[in-house]
Scaffold this active site. Sequence first.
Site, PDB file in Angstrom:
ATOM      1  N   GLY B 173      -6.280   2.838  -5.147  1.00 26.72           N
ATOM      2  CA  GLY B 173      -5.098   2.436  -5.505  1.00 26.72           C
ATOM      3  C   GLY B 173      -5.041   1.321  -6.706  1.00 26.72           C
ATOM      4  O   GLY B 173      -3.940   1.246  -7.235  1.00 26.72           O
ATOM      5  N   SER B 204      -4.081  10.246  -8.978  1.00 27.68           N
ATOM      6  CA  SER B 204      -4.563   9.149  -9.917  1.00 27.68           C
ATOM      7  C   SER B 204      -5.024   9.628 -11.135  1.00 27.68           C
ATOM      8  O   SER B 204      -5.255  10.735 -11.416  1.00 27.68           O
ATOM      9  CB  SER B 204      -5.621   8.227  -9.023  1.00 27.68           C
ATOM     10  OG  SER B 204      -6.499   8.905  -9.134  1.00 27.68           O
ATOM     11  N   ASP B 261      -0.884   7.972   8.389  1.00 29.81           N
ATOM     12  CA  ASP B 261      -2.343   8.237   8.209  1.00 29.81           C
ATOM     13  C   ASP B 261      -3.081   7.482   9.348  1.00 29.81           C
ATOM     14  O   ASP B 261      -3.985   6.480   9.052  1.00 29.81           O
ATOM     15  CB  ASP B 261      -2.701   7.480   6.793  1.00 29.81           C
ATOM     16  CG  ASP B 261      -4.223   7.822   6.277  1.00 29.81           C
ATOM     17  OD1 ASP B 261      -4.841   8.755   6.953  1.00 29.81           O
ATOM     18  OD2 ASP B 261      -4.655   7.634   5.373  1.00 29.81           O
ATOM     19  N   LYS B 291      -2.271  -0.955  -2.297  1.00 29.68           N
ATOM     20  CA  LYS B 291      -1.952  -0.170  -1.023  1.00 29.68           C
ATOM     21  C   LYS B 291      -1.640  -1.125   0.356  1.00 29.68           C
ATOM     22  O   LYS B 291      -0.773  -0.975   0.834  1.00 29.68           O
ATOM     23  CB  LYS B 291      -3.038   0.761  -0.809  1.00 29.68           C
ATOM     24  CG  LYS B 291      -2.942   2.026  -1.482  1.00 29.68           C
ATOM     25  CD  LYS B 291      -4.047   3.018  -1.254  1.00 29.68           C
ATOM     26  CE  LYS B 291      -4.336   4.078  -2.289  1.00 29.68           C
ATOM     27  NZ  LYS B 291      -5.658   4.860  -2.097  1.00 29.68           N
TER      28      LYS B 291
END
Lengths: 518, 518
Positions: B173, B204, B261, B291
């Site tokens: 992240g 990303s 998740d 995150k």
Amino acid sequence: MCTTMKLKAKLLNIQAGGRRIAIIDEETAAFLGVHSSDRVRISHKDRQIIAIVNIASGFPRNQIGFYTEISKMLGIKDGEKVEVQHAYIPESLSYVQEKIHGERLDETKIKAIVKDVVEHHLSDAEIAAFVTALHIRGISLDEIEALSRAMVETGCTLSLDKKQILDKHSIGGIPGDKTTILVVPIVAAAGFTIPKTSSRAVTSPAGTADRVENLCPVNLTIEEITEVVNKTNGCMVWGGALELAPADDLFIQVEYSLGIDPLLLPSILSKKKAIGATHVVIDIPTGRGAKIKTIGEAHVLARDFIALGKNLDINIQCAVTFGEQPLGYAVGPGLEAKEALETIMGNGPRDLREKATDLAGILFEMMGIKEGKREAEKIISSGKAERKLREIIEAQGGNPKIKPEEIRIGDKCAEVTAEKDGYVLWINNQHVAQVAREAGAPKEKGAGIKLKAKLGEHVSKNGVLFEIYAERDTKLEAALQLAKKLRPFGIGRKWEEQMLIDRIPTKVAHHKAFSIER
Amino acid sequence: MCTTMKLKAKLLNIQAGGRRIAIIDEETAAFLGVHSSDRVRISHKDRQIIAIVNIASGFPRNQIGFYTEISKMLGIKDGEKVEVQHAYIPESLSYVQEKIHGERLDETKIKAIVKDVVEHHLSDAEIAAFVTALHIRGISLDEIEALSRAMVETGCTLSLDKKQILDKHSIGGIPGDKTTILVVPIVAAAGFTIPKTSSRAVTSPAGTADRVENLCPVNLTIEEITEVVNKTNGCMVWGGALELAPADDLFIQVEYSLGIDPLLLPSILSKKKAIGATHVVIDIPTGRGAKIKTIGEAHVLARDFIALGKNLDINIQCAVTFGEQPLGYAVGPGLEAKEALETIMGNGPRDLREKATDLAGILFEMMGIKEGKREAEKIISSGKAERKLREIIEAQGGNPKIKPEEIRIGDKCAEVTAEKDGYVLWINNQHVAQVAREAGAPKEKGAGIKLKAKLGEHVSKNGVLFEIYAERDTKLEAALQLAKKLRPFGIGRKWEEQMLIDRIPTKVAHHKAFSIER
């Protein structure tokens, strides 16, 4: 502001079952920044659509594969270039997430979800997540109402110029249930409007549309239905191609194998609402071997139907009916059409006639007629119901003079007999259905089963329990083998003489022969 | 005992992303008694497989369409005949149903589900239902353990002949997080074994595999990895093609768009277990824009990692790290590889060196070394880390003498400047990532961003905040436009001088730039 790529369209010339799917290779996906099941916006000339991405390794780079649905919408030819970019996820997906997190959804959000289901902006996986969340988190009556309305709004509707429109629905599960072929003419003969749409069999030996097809065509357009109903007050048509509540089919597609059905009520009622129904009787066959096992469960379901009907301006009454054995004696499209015709002509099994007049009677009483069942009886006895049936057959393009013996039944026949003396203690509905299917029903219309004994009757050793009809010898043989293996009839002593029902462990076969019919 | 049909195979020559899908038309489906997403058993010569049915209207009757996956498994040619019949649903689907109904699943049931996921016997919709149920009903630690083990058992494993195998993982992240390129050589230089597998970027601007690829090849086989690690103690390779826990990719595929998740822990730990890790440090970057938003959440996650590790015989420690801005100054595959190389040579940003020695230090202390961070520092300062990195580069097939300035950076460059005087109050990680992607990262390896100011630093009006690098003018221009629109830097007075953080309503853009990296 996302990366845009020019890709060459590769037409696959296959349908994706309505889904809007585009195929790209892994590197192209990485370049666009999309995962499998992300969306891309595809632009071609002045057209733009959103598609769901499937990533296939080995797919040619700089190409994008289109199933027929997409290539038609874009009006594109093989090899033409399109612009592709990552598209943000649809707003409705965040409402699906809210439901997963346990929130109640308001009407706006539910409409957004249903709209995106119908327009194929949500993937199977996302629809399955929604349905699973609905099942686990529960649906409020407000949500059910909103779902029903949204399913109507995203489909076609039938607009008849009538104040009151009647309808009948069975949640299904009983082989041989040909009640509709009697109820529609009875109700129409009394001067009420009843535009009945029905389904075809998928896992059962016959759906109402399959049965009626032995009498007349059932594949009518909305315009043709309007004409038939204006002329005769009723119709008996296949609802499958009318797109009355297309969201429903898409929900069923994902929830079927999961064995959950949180959308049962909106599913049924949206279709009733779509044809403009104002008064509906819902048949809930109940019993071991039916979908609803106990009268208690039937009452809970009935209460929800009635409450929801009120919110949707549909006056609903429910009939809890005996569902422990097939209805009448005939199972299979041709055999059932024949039995229905015989019954409406005054010469059929008692249970079928009872149930048809019960249901028609309830509708009559909802319309203010006293002693509705007696009225229904009169309409059969007087021959008015038969005349009305023949009128409807003619209006739908069939032969109004058809005789029962003219309906084609398979000419291959075999008998299944009792292995011992005794009483018929139970009949396994699912096994009867399986044997009839093995004989060729519903595709081979003459195939099916004719029962020779029903619950409580005495049979002698080697007495005939049922006959199997088929159009082909191989099918007949296969059905006979299956019947011998499954043994759909339980023969034994009276319950006074025998108390043990079952011994556990019993091997439970993992098979679901029915889904709730909508 | 189900209806069997002979159908002609029609090869579609398209991959279905691993899925085992067969296409038939509606009438064939009705004849077989299958719904869309039911299973059929397909027999061809001595081979049999189970496939999931897609029903496509308009598909030629008496044919069955096969995607490449199926035609390969059957070894069939276009036009050959196969036997097709309705197959009962897999047993594991009933366990999925149990989880939907809120039951806890034992190890046997979880293994059956994971096996059927990997063998493509469960559809996307069914996997999504399972994941949704796991999320809503919750997963017990026992279930997580069973899922982790099942995911290892259904994949490949790395077997090194070592008692202790170390590893490092970040939940990701943070743009510019090239810590792995320092940690692996430091740990390997100390004589410990660290076979590091990493992912490539999907959403990303760079994954570790993308960064390392600027130094040496990363696409190694299990055998090549074993050789590299036996020679150098470490490696830095792409894990994507190693099939270490293939179930994971299939779960991610359906859960990604749902924003849930539940399998985060089994997903990460199964991959660690598959390479035989005994000691793992897990980096949990924390902060607004990361995150994990709060230290409290980070602690909860860490506790679960540690408990689960115990059950799987993996010794785990977690590092909660500062995640409010990119790490170092460089973002993008080439720029980051260059910065990592410079840092290990003694000339890089402080935060990167701190974080790398923190994480390596934790691993050292887990191995019984006192003052692990100081030890890690020594290994960098002494040049041992650099020598080890060059050894690994050589073993993986790269040039061991590579200089930072030899790493290719895009030659198109533009500056983004401050609109006013002030302090850098925040840097939006997601926006930095988006601009770097717009410039061409990760596919164009020379593309990316170089920060010129970081949190708390003073910038003057028109002073440079960051530079954008690209390989192509159009990309540079697009990234510049996006940067001007997004404004990834917040410049303002010190917090003493300005108390208002935000005004609500603020328009919240619906975009998810990261998924948790595994």
